[in-house]
Design a protein around this motif. Structure first.
Motif, short mmCIF file in Angstrom:
data_model
loop_
_atom_site.label_atom_id
_atom_site.label_comp_id
_atom_site.label_asym_id
_atom_site.label_seq_id
_atom_site.Cartn_x
_atom_site.Cartn_y
_atom_site.Cartn_z
N LEU A 159 -49.61 -11.84 -35.26
CA LEU A 159 -49.71 -12.83 -34.19
C LEU A 159 -49.49 -12.18 -32.82
CD1 LEU A 159 -47.70 -15.84 -35.71
CD2 LEU A 159 -50.13 -15.26 -36.00
N THR A 160 -50.19 -12.68 -31.83
CA THR A 160 -50.02 -12.24 -30.45
C THR A 160 -49.30 -13.33 -29.67
OG1 THR A 160 -51.99 -10.86 -30.46
CG2 THR A 160 -51.20 -11.57 -28.32
N GLU A 161 -48.28 -12.94 -28.92
CA GLU A 161 -47.45 -13.90 -28.19
C GLU A 161 -47.62 -13.77 -26.69
OE1 GLU A 161 -43.19 -11.82 -27.68
OE2 GLU A 161 -44.00 -11.73 -29.73
N THR A 162 -47.49 -14.89 -26.00
CA THR A 162 -47.41 -14.91 -24.54
C THR A 162 -46.25 -15.83 -24.16
OG1 THR A 162 -49.80 -14.57 -24.29
CG2 THR A 162 -48.62 -15.43 -22.39
N PRO A 163 -45.09 -15.27 -23.83
CA PRO A 163 -43.94 -16.11 -23.46
C PRO A 163 -44.22 -16.89 -22.18
CG PRO A 163 -43.25 -13.86 -23.96
CD PRO A 163 -44.75 -13.84 -23.84
N PHE A 164 -43.74 -18.13 -22.12
CA PHE A 164 -43.97 -18.92 -20.92
C PHE A 164 -42.79 -19.80 -20.52
CE2 PHE A 164 -45.12 -21.86 -24.26
CZ PHE A 164 -44.75 -23.11 -23.78
N LYS A 165 -41.81 -19.95 -21.38
CA LYS A 165 -40.70 -20.84 -21.05
C LYS A 165 -39.42 -20.30 -21.67
CE LYS A 165 -39.01 -24.83 -19.49
NZ LYS A 165 -38.98 -25.17 -18.07
N THR A 166 -38.36 -20.22 -20.86
CA THR A 166 -37.06 -19.79 -21.36
C THR A 166 -36.07 -20.94 -21.24
OG1 THR A 166 -37.45 -17.50 -20.71
CG2 THR A 166 -35.16 -18.14 -21.09
N GLY A 167 -35.37 -21.22 -22.33
CA GLY A 167 -34.36 -22.28 -22.33
C GLY A 167 -33.00 -21.71 -22.69
N TYR A 168 -32.00 -22.56 -22.57
CA TYR A 168 -30.64 -22.15 -22.88
C TYR A 168 -29.99 -23.19 -23.78
CZ TYR A 168 -31.77 -18.99 -19.09
OH TYR A 168 -32.40 -18.04 -18.32
#
Length: 302
Positions: A159-168
């Motif tokens: 799978l290829t990933e593109t991160p777009f959102k970081t949460g805590y």
């Protein structure tokens, strides 16, 4: 560097006025200024003269900004051309199956669908709701869906990933819990609590959470009263008051009756960000198409 930042920069350069540029870009002026500052920090030079802007309230491009404007326009034109090319080549792919997991914020799903519809009005997006973020990855690997929103890390190298959102992390409690009336919570307030937890085998950040708690002076291991395999069951047990739980900040708790979610803060009152949870849009590399890649690039810029 993001295409959004380049668009913001070109918008301010065209208007030479942050207020007017913000109106045309449909963004608040503070958010626009912040993105310009981030862009300048990444490049390492000022693009707009800050002295004149501060002293004379005048917006002017620096010499570096003038040169960068030319290149930024070229990049944006190339990006637009790439999207148009993908539309032409991949137009035969009329239906895209997008997998999402149930704990995603509904507003985030709607926002993604809106952006897709605006840029690819001829493509039908079929939403496939799956129980967990790992189920999204399984569905991508098995080619049941074309695109998927999941949480990192990925379990498949294919799978290829593109991160777009970081949460805590935030804390979910029952509405009747003694801490439910607090505006926010510190970790040391939770050291004597009972916990509901997602099963370790499917929990991507379990060890990070345990390390976080130990750093705060307590060990949760003997206080975890129930491990579950789904976020729905976790929320249900919390609503019954059996225990409390850590959940990602982008978890949509509005679907769970009888619970509240509280932000975690440090002792000094600042947001607690020791443990980060990353969302990403993914696809199976071997079955990727220009359309899938173009849709992915749209989410990256959100």
């Amino acid at each position: 560097m993001e295409l959004r930042q380049l668009r913001y920069f070109v918008g301010v350069a065209d208007e030479l006025h942050f207020g007017r540029a913000a109106e045309k870009l449909f963004v608040s002026q503070p958010a626009l200024s912040q993105q310009i500052h981030l862009l300048e920090d990444e490049i390492g030079v000022e693009l707009f003269g800050r002295a004149k802007r501060t002293q004379m309230r005048k917006v002017e491009l620096t010499e570096a900004g003038t040169v960068f404007l030319i290149e930024a326009r070229k990049i944006l034109q190339l990006a637009e051309k790439a999207i148009e090319t993908a539309r032409r080549i991949g137009i035969q792919q009329k239906i895209i199956k997008l997998g999402v997991y149930r704990m995603m914020l509904r507003s985030r799903v709607v926002e993604i669908l809106r952006v897709f519809a605006q840029n690819f009005p001829d493509i039908e997006i079929k939403l496939v709701e799956l129980p967990t973020f790992l189920a999204v990855q399984d569905a991508l690997f098995d080619e049941i869906i074309d695109l998927g929103i999941t949480m990192l890390p990925l379990k498949y190298n294919q799978l290829t990933e593109t991160p777009f959102k970081t949460g805590y992390m935030k804390v979910m409690l029952s509405e009747s819990h003694p801490l439910a009336s607090e505006d926010s919570l510190k970790l040391d307030q939770l050291k004597n609590e009972k916990w509901i937890e997602i099963n370790k085998s499917i929990h991507t950040i379990f060890e990070d959470i345990e390390r976080m708690c130990k750093n705060a002076g307590f060990n949760r291991e003997s206080f975890i009263v129930q491990e579950v395999s789904s976020i729905e069951l976790l929320g249900g047990l919390v609503s019954l008051g059996i225990g409390i739980a850590f959940v990602p900040s982008f978890y949509d708790a509005s679907r769970v009756q009888g619970v509240v979610c509280k932000e975690l803060i440090n002792p000094d009152g600042s947001p607690f960000k020791e443990v980060a949870i990353k969302q990403a849009i993914c696809y199976k590399t071997a079955t990727s198409t220009p359309t899938i890649q173009a849709l992915t690039s749209l989410v990256k810029d959100m």
